[in-house]
Motif scaffolding. Structure first.
Motif, PDB file in Angstrom:
ATOM      1  N   GLU A   1     -47.919 -66.139  28.206  1.00  0.00           N
ATOM      2  CA  GLU A   1     -48.688 -67.149  27.980  1.00  0.00           C
ATOM      3  C   GLU A   1     -49.240 -66.879  26.552  1.00  0.00           C
ATOM      4  O   GLU A   1     -49.679 -65.728  25.824  1.00  0.00           O
ATOM      5  N   PHE A   2     -49.219 -68.140  25.557  1.00  0.00           N
ATOM      6  CA  PHE A   2     -49.904 -68.178  24.457  1.00  0.00           C
ATOM      7  C   PHE A   2     -51.426 -68.307  24.694  1.00  0.00           C
ATOM      8  O   PHE A   2     -51.693 -69.236  25.414  1.00  0.00           O
ATOM      9  N   LYS A   3     -52.214 -67.862  23.655  1.00  0.00           N
ATOM     10  CA  LYS A   3     -53.547 -68.318  23.982  1.00  0.00           C
ATOM     11  C   LYS A   3     -54.244 -68.590  22.477  1.00  0.00           C
ATOM     12  O   LYS A   3     -53.882 -67.888  21.459  1.00  0.00           O
ATOM     13  N   PHE A   4     -54.819 -69.582  22.303  1.00  0.00           N
ATOM     14  CA  PHE A   4     -55.581 -70.167  21.159  1.00  0.00           C
ATOM     15  C   PHE A   4     -56.990 -69.900  21.437  1.00  0.00           C
ATOM     16  O   PHE A   4     -57.588 -70.518  22.480  1.00  0.00           O
ATOM     17  N   VAL A   5     -57.854 -69.108  20.438  1.00  0.00           N
ATOM     18  CA  VAL A   5     -59.247 -69.174  20.710  1.00  0.00           C
ATOM     19  C   VAL A   5     -59.581 -69.970  19.689  1.00  0.00           C
ATOM     20  O   VAL A   5     -59.541 -69.849  18.284  1.00  0.00           O
TER      21      VAL A   5
END
Ligand code: SF4
Length: 216
Positions: A145-149
């Motif tokens: 999973e890629f995560k952008f905050v």
């Protein structure tokens, strides 16, 4: 203590997983000491230094006594320690369901394929966008999973551009998460719907439950 088969650990604790596709699952968290980044929103700066050097066997013994099958290896930046990849391999061999939270700044090459990698793509508002190791993208698996905050409208527009440029949603799941206290969660949700983005909106469940204090 010799470094081989040891890790510098900030804390080991059980809580509810607050992020990723494993959200809501009671899990054990292993927080490793040290991180080369300094994101402006970091809520675990206490893990930058200190901690205790613990043998793999002692960590396995603590995990066994806690009893959860889901294990999240986090930081700090877990990959900043050379022994971490070997530790992950041994952990999955013990039949734990292992996820690794990483900043995306250090290569994820040679991580056991049974480990779920949750990798940040650092946005401009994090203050650490220059640290993204873009060669990691091609190493991500469909189960990762890629995560952008996301902290602002500008961060959102930048994230949308990166999503399209690298067709991230065709490689792995993509998570868009509002930065706590920086952007209204409903505003980010509305933007995702308006643009028909193929991403998963997520809020940090542990922060909704306990604010900045992790539950135990
Ligand atoms: S990568 Fe994670 S631990 Fe490191 S400074 Fe950024 S938010 Fe904090």
């Amino acid at each position: 203590m010799a470094l081989k088969e040891t890790l510098k650990i900030s804390e080991i604790f059980s809580s509810i997983q607050g992020e990723s596709s494993k959200v809501g699952l009671p899990s054990t968290f292993i927080r490793l000491t040290g991180c080369p980044l300094r994101c402006q929103y970091c809520d675990t700066s206490y893990a930058f230094t200190g901690g205790e050097r613990i043998s793999f066997d002692e960590i396995f013994s603590q995990l066994k006594s806690i009893g959860y099958k889901d294990i999240c290896v986090t930081g700090g930046e877990p990959l900043a320690q050379n022994e971490t990849k070997d530790f992950l391999k041994k952990l999955v061999a013990l039949k734990y369901h292992v996820s690794l939270e990483t900043s995306g700044s250090i290569s994820i090459n040679n991580i056991d394929s049974r480990v779920k990698i949750v990798m940040d793509i650092k946005t401009p508002d994090s203050g650490e966008v220059s640290k993204n190791n873009w060669s990691n993208i091609s190493l991500m698996k469909p189960t990762d999973e890629f995560k952008f905050v996301i902290c602002s409208d500008e961060d959102y527009q930048w994230s949308k551009t990166i999503l399209k440029k690298y067709t991230l949603h065709k490689k792995s799941s993509v998570l868009f998460s509002p930065c706590y206290d920086s952007i209204k969660a409903s505003h980010l949700a509305n933007l995702i719907l308006k643009d028909r983005l193929k991403v998963r909106f997520q809020m940090q469940l542990h922060k909704i439950l306990w604010g900045n204090e992790p539950g135990r």
